[in-house]
Design a protein around this motif. Structure first.
Motif, PDB file in Angstrom:
ATOM      1  N   UNK A 201       0.833  -1.221   0.000  1.00  0.00           N
ATOM      2  CA  UNK A 201       0.000   0.000   0.000  1.00  0.00           C
ATOM      3  C   UNK A 201       0.864   1.266   0.000  1.00  0.00           C
ATOM      4  N   UNK A 202       0.339   2.331  -0.632  1.00  0.00           N
ATOM      5  CA  UNK A 202       1.091   3.574  -0.755  1.00  0.00           C
ATOM      6  C   UNK A 202       0.156   4.763  -0.631  1.00  0.00           C
ATOM      7  N   UNK A 203       0.676   5.848  -0.097  1.00  0.00           N
ATOM      8  CA  UNK A 203      -0.063   7.116  -0.055  1.00  0.00           C
ATOM      9  C   UNK A 203       0.109   7.803  -1.397  1.00  0.00           C
ATOM     10  N   UNK A 204      -0.979   8.190  -2.008  1.00  0.00           N
ATOM     11  CA  UNK A 204      -0.899   8.912  -3.274  1.00  0.00           C
ATOM     12  C   UNK A 204      -1.387  10.349  -3.041  1.00  0.00           C
ATOM     13  N   UNK A 205      -1.687  11.055  -4.124  1.00  0.00           N
ATOM     14  CA  UNK A 205      -2.060  12.469  -4.022  1.00  0.00           C
ATOM     15  C   UNK A 205      -0.877  13.338  -4.380  1.00  0.00           C
ATOM     16  N   UNK A 206      -1.165  14.498  -4.965  1.00  0.00           N
ATOM     17  CA  UNK A 206      -0.133  15.254  -5.650  1.00  0.00           C
ATOM     18  C   UNK A 206       0.047  16.662  -5.116  1.00  0.00           C
ATOM     19  N   UNK A 207      -1.043  17.366  -4.830  1.00  0.00           N
ATOM     20  CA  UNK A 207      -0.894  18.782  -4.477  1.00  0.00           C
ATOM     21  C   UNK A 207      -1.849  19.175  -3.360  1.00  0.00           C
ATOM     22  N   UNK A 208      -1.481  20.259  -2.681  1.00  0.00           N
ATOM     23  CA  UNK A 208      -2.307  20.754  -1.595  1.00  0.00           C
ATOM     24  C   UNK A 208      -1.690  21.989  -0.973  1.00  0.00           C
ATOM     25  N   UNK A 209      -2.246  22.379   0.170  1.00  0.00           N
ATOM     26  CA  UNK A 209      -1.788  23.584   0.864  1.00  0.00           C
ATOM     27  C   UNK A 209      -1.975  23.393   2.355  1.00  0.00           C
ATOM     28  N   UNK A 210      -1.126  24.059   3.131  1.00  0.00           N
ATOM     29  CA  UNK A 210      -1.232  23.946   4.579  1.00  0.00           C
ATOM     30  C   UNK A 210      -0.167  24.758   5.279  1.00  0.00           C
ATOM     31  N   UNK A 211       0.253  24.277   6.444  1.00  0.00           N
ATOM     32  CA  UNK A 211       1.181  25.020   7.291  1.00  0.00           C
ATOM     33  C   UNK A 211       2.401  24.164   7.598  1.00  0.00           C
ATOM     34  N   UNK A 212       3.579  24.765   7.474  1.00  0.00           N
ATOM     35  CA  UNK A 212       4.819  24.052   7.782  1.00  0.00           C
ATOM     36  C   UNK A 212       4.848  23.705   9.276  1.00  0.00           C
ATOM     37  N   UNK A 213       5.114  22.418   9.584  1.00  0.00           N
ATOM     38  CA  UNK A 213       5.183  21.985  10.989  1.00  0.00           C
ATOM     39  C   UNK A 213       6.606  21.628  11.416  1.00  0.00           C
ATOM     40  N   UNK A 214       7.484  21.332  10.478  1.00  0.00           N
ATOM     41  CA  UNK A 214       8.890  21.099  10.810  1.00  0.00           C
ATOM     42  C   UNK A 214       9.720  21.155   9.530  1.00  0.00           C
ATOM     43  N   UNK A 215      11.012  21.445   9.688  1.00  0.00           N
ATOM     44  CA  UNK A 215      11.925  21.518   8.540  1.00  0.00           C
ATOM     45  C   UNK A 215      13.166  20.686   8.852  1.00  0.00           C
ATOM     46  N   UNK A 216      13.700  20.028   7.843  1.00  0.00           N
ATOM     47  CA  UNK A 216      14.920  19.265   8.005  1.00  0.00           C
ATOM     48  C   UNK A 216      16.137  20.154   7.963  1.00  0.00           C
ATOM     49  N   UNK A 217      17.262  19.606   8.350  1.00  0.00           N
ATOM     50  CA  UNK A 217      18.503  20.388   8.338  1.00  0.00           C
ATOM     51  C   UNK A 217      18.842  20.821   6.919  1.00  0.00           C
ATOM     52  N   UNK A 218      19.394  22.006   6.815  1.00  0.00           N
ATOM     53  CA  UNK A 218      19.801  22.533   5.522  1.00  0.00           C
ATOM     54  C   UNK A 218      18.722  23.262   4.757  1.00  0.00           C
ATOM     55  N   UNK A 219      17.501  23.292   5.270  1.00  0.00           N
ATOM     56  CA  UNK A 219      16.405  23.964   4.574  1.00  0.00           C
ATOM     57  C   UNK A 219      16.459  25.460   4.854  1.00  0.00           C
TER      58      UNK A 219
END
Length: 314
Positions: A59-77
């Motif tokens: 099983x896999x999560x699909x879906x392509x586009x959307x909008x929302x709020x940033x909740x965390x960022x990885x290093x280097x971002x």
């Protein structure tokens, strides 16, 4: 987090599920999705039609586009921080409460644009600006847009009108007034389309933009040079000389031209049409509705535990 997974290929393949919140790796951004947009790509993947082009381990999560709020960022971002409102394309699949993606696939949502409107824009803005960059009409010329009432078609139409072109748009009769409101001349599909094109563009048609296929390139070859038609939907039309705007959808990035469309929409200079809205628990029904076609604008799904009012809808 709550999500939908593609358990097996077919119209009934989507199943609700739960999983750990997606966490960003170095160079990634995690976004709590508040509005999702449905694309034809989604149900084509669900149906298994693109299994060779876009292989999945189910099983896999699909879906392509959307909008929302940033909740965390990885290093280097850089460029995005927790709390930023963003829209774009999501690497981990958008049918989820939280999704991760690369920063280059996102844009900030400008003030004045609702979350639902922002979710409706990424594909339309990126595709429209890309194909207009690939095939530019002669100044102040007459052009035709096939599927002009859809999300991509209406964006192409509006950008062409803004640039001073005379736009003829194909659509069903119910959408003709809508096309007039965008500044286009509406005509119908099917039998009589070529005669209608001749009638409204007796001086000739410089270019065509095909967003829905249905053998449009072949149908209008008498009045539009196939080499002056670009299509996002009919890959076989390359054999007739048309320009095919293909590519890997998993690698689409948010360009400066696409980001500019968000600014135009926020200022009210570009219209963002939403065809219909669904709740998160109605997501399979949203895909089925999109699959019926003949839409005016975009199908939007409110994110998990989001009310329509939360994303700027009545």
């Amino acid at each position: 987090m709550h999500t939908y997974v593609l358990d097996h290929y077919g119209p009934d393949g989507l199943e609700p599920a739960t999983a750990q919140d997606a966490a960003p790796a170095p160079g990634e951004v995690a976004v709590r999705l508040e509005a999702l947009a449905i694309n034809p790509l989604d149900w084509k993947i669900r149906n298994g039609w693109l299994a060779q082009m876009i292989p999945l381990s189910l099983p896999a999560v699909i879906g392509y586009e959307g909008a929302g709020t940033v909740v965390s960022v990885g290093s280097g971002v850089t460029g995005f921080a927790v709390g930023d409102r963003v829209a774009g394309f999501f690497d981990s699949g958008a049918y989820a409460e939280v999704a991760v993606t690369r920063p280059a696939r996102l844009t900030a949502i400008p003030s004045g644009l609702s979350t639902a409107q922002a979710a409706a824009l990424p594909t339309a803005a990126e595709t429209a600006t890309r194909i207009l960059g690939m095939l530019r009409p002669q100044p102040a010329s007459t052009v035709v847009v096939n599927g002009a009432a859809g999300a991509v078609g209406s964006m192409v139409t509006q950008l062409l009108v803004r640039d001073g072109h005379r736009v003829v748009g194909t659509a069903g009769p119910a959408n003709h007034d809508y096309l007039r409101s965008l500044g286009a001349i509406p005509i119908g599909y099917g039998a009589g389309m070529v005669d209608d094109l001749r009638a409204v563009a007796s001086e000739g048609i410089d270019a065509g933009y095909d967003t829905t296929g249905h053998e449009f390139v072949d149908a209008v070859a008498e009045v539009v040079d196939p080499h002056r038609i670009i299509t996002t939907a009919d890959f076989a039309a390359a054999a007739d000389g048309a320009i095919v705007a293909g590519g890997d959808p998993t690698q689409v990035m948010m360009t400066d031209a696409a980001r500019n469309v968000f600014d135009l929409a926020a200022r009210g200079e570009i219209r963002v049409e939403i065809a219909r809205t669904f709740r998160f628990d109605e997501l399979p029904a949203a895909l089925a509705h999109n699959e019926q076609g003949h839409l005016r604008g975009k199908v939007i799904v409110a994110g998990y535990d989001r009310e329509f009012s939360d994303i700027g809808l009545a």
